[in-house]
Enzyme design. Structure first.
Site, short mmCIF file in Angstrom:
data_model
loop_
_atom_site.label_atom_id
_atom_site.label_comp_id
_atom_site.label_asym_id
_atom_site.label_seq_id
_atom_site.Cartn_x
_atom_site.Cartn_y
_atom_site.Cartn_z
N ASP A 47 0.84 -1.20 0.00
CA ASP A 47 0.00 0.00 0.00
C ASP A 47 0.87 1.25 0.00
O ASP A 47 1.52 1.56 0.99
CB ASP A 47 -0.89 0.00 1.25
CG ASP A 47 -1.80 1.22 1.30
OD1 ASP A 47 -2.87 1.17 0.68
OD2 ASP A 47 -1.42 2.24 1.92
N TYR A 52 3.14 9.81 -0.59
CA TYR A 52 4.21 9.21 0.22
C TYR A 52 5.59 9.39 -0.44
O TYR A 52 6.62 9.17 0.20
CB TYR A 52 3.98 7.70 0.44
CG TYR A 52 2.71 7.31 1.15
CD1 TYR A 52 1.89 8.25 1.78
CD2 TYR A 52 2.31 5.97 1.21
CE1 TYR A 52 0.72 7.87 2.41
CE2 TYR A 52 1.14 5.59 1.86
CZ TYR A 52 0.34 6.54 2.45
OH TYR A 52 -0.82 6.15 3.07
N HIS A 110 -7.52 9.42 -2.02
CA HIS A 110 -6.88 9.39 -0.70
C HIS A 110 -7.77 9.99 0.40
O HIS A 110 -7.85 9.44 1.50
CB HIS A 110 -5.53 10.13 -0.78
CG HIS A 110 -4.52 9.67 0.22
ND1 HIS A 110 -3.18 9.60 -0.05
CD2 HIS A 110 -4.66 9.26 1.50
CE1 HIS A 110 -2.54 9.15 1.02
NE2 HIS A 110 -3.40 8.95 1.97
N LYS A 233 2.69 -1.30 9.01
CA LYS A 233 3.96 -0.78 8.49
C LYS A 233 5.08 -1.02 9.49
O LYS A 233 4.89 -0.85 10.71
CB LYS A 233 3.81 0.72 8.22
CG LYS A 233 5.10 1.39 7.82
CD LYS A 233 5.36 2.57 8.72
CE LYS A 233 6.83 2.90 8.79
NZ LYS A 233 7.09 3.95 9.76
N VAL A 235 9.75 -0.85 9.26
CA VAL A 235 10.95 -0.97 8.43
C VAL A 235 11.96 -1.91 9.10
O VAL A 235 13.05 -2.13 8.59
CB VAL A 235 11.61 0.41 8.16
CG1 VAL A 235 10.72 1.25 7.24
CG2 VAL A 235 11.91 1.15 9.44
N ARG A 239 10.24 -7.23 12.72
CA ARG A 239 8.82 -6.86 12.89
C ARG A 239 8.02 -7.12 11.62
O ARG A 239 6.84 -7.48 11.67
CB ARG A 239 8.70 -5.39 13.28
CG ARG A 239 9.13 -5.13 14.71
CD ARG A 239 9.05 -3.66 15.01
NE ARG A 239 9.25 -3.37 16.42
CZ ARG A 239 9.33 -2.14 16.90
NH1 ARG A 239 9.22 -1.10 16.08
NH2 ARG A 239 9.49 -1.93 18.18
#
Ligand code: NAD
Length: 278
Positions: A47, A52, A110, A233, A235, A239
């Site tokens: 997504d 972004y 959006h 989400k 990075v 995780r």
């Protein structure tokens, strides 16, 4: 690794993985690595959004993965400043070019941005893009019931998805019920409440201990059992792996009731009724 994520069936018969990878706030230079890690971990849905500014890095990871296009589910979104029929057509071309794709799986408006008054014209462009085969499904994000009703009344394709802020502190019961009546899939953004404090709530920690799982897995499992599409989400590679590993356990009625009691109708993000930033 291949994906173990079961799909939800959208109102046009298309299968969308129930759990995907969100990339908000991931800089373009990092997005390629993060999305590559997610694809390696078994995610097949990503997504992103024009705003972004990481469609390029995301697209690079998709291409480099070597995965067949039909195994991937790519969502992007049209930013407020590009609302309107002609501007949407241009913005969509630009998003496709940055992604390096000739179609997306899902294209979303959006925000409704009601003060702009352009959502219907924007969605007519979405219908054209869909008819051309360049967006397999089309939908919206952050639409309140009143925005959805106006859109459905004025256009021909019921949105496949409404992506809204949804987590245990903002459970969105009325919205989910309305979406279900209309055949619209509910997709949860900030599903972990952005990690801020939610994952330390004693009720969630206790459920995690009971199942030998992490708090994040408990919250994501709650979304899955509710029927939400969910796009956590991270990075952090460990995780990223942890967040997709939610199919080997089940919350019981007692767990679900304890999480249900955490609702505070509290938003982390803006109220869509008054968010018109371009
Ligand atoms: P999220 O709820 O997914 O939380 C992400 C944060 O939680 C991470 O930055 C990290 O701090 C923490 N976290 C993640 N995994 C964890 C784990 N296993 N253990 C502990 N902490 C962990 O928040 P989000 O990024 O706001 O939302 C997810 C996605 O939703 C976005 O990336 C984006 O794709 C989408 N989104 C859409 C909109 C919209 O307007 N449509 C708005 C916000 C987000």
């Amino acid at each position: 690794m291949s994906s173990k994520v079961p799909p939800v069936i959208l109102n046009n018969g298309v299968e969308m993985p129930q759990l995907g990878f969100g990339v908000w706030q991931v800089p373009d230079a990092e997005a390629e690595r993060a999305v590559a890690t997610a694809l390696e971990a078994g995610y097949r849905s990503v997504d992103t959004a024009a705003v972004y500014e990481n469609e390029t890095g995301t697209g690079r990871a998709l291409a480099a993965s070597g995965l067949p296009r039909e195994e991937l589910f790519v969502t992007t979104k049209l930013w407020n400043s590009d609302q309107g029929y002609d501007a949407t057509m241009r913005a969509f071309d630009a998003s496709l070019a940055r992604l390096g794709l000739d179609r997306v799986d899902l294209y979303l408006i959006h925000w409704p941005a009601p003060a702009l008054g352009k959502a219907v014209d924007t969605y007519r462009a979405f219908e054209k893009i869909h008819a051309e085969g360049r967006a397999t499904s089309i939908g919206v994000s952050n639409f309140l019931r009143e925005h959805l009703e106006r859109l459905i009344e004025a256009t021909s394709i019921i949105p496949a998805v409404n992506q809204i802020e949804l987590h245990p502190r903002l459970q969105q019961r009325e919205a989910r019920e309305f979406h279900a009546q209309q055949g619209i899939a509910t997709e949860a953004w900030s599903p972990l409440g952005q990690g801020k404090g939610l994952l330390e709530v004693p009720a969630i920690v206790a459920i995690a201990q009971k199942h030998g799982r992490t708090p994040a897995q408990v919250v994501l499992r709650w979304h899955v059992q509710l029927g939400n599409v969910v796009i956590p989400k991270s990075v952090t590679p460990s995780r990223i792996v942890e967040n997709i590993d939610v199919y080997g356990f089940e919350l019981d009625t007692e767990d679900l009731a304890a999480i249900s009691a955490l609702n505070e109708n509290r938003r982390l993000g803006p109220d869509p009724a008054g968010f018109n930033v371009t």
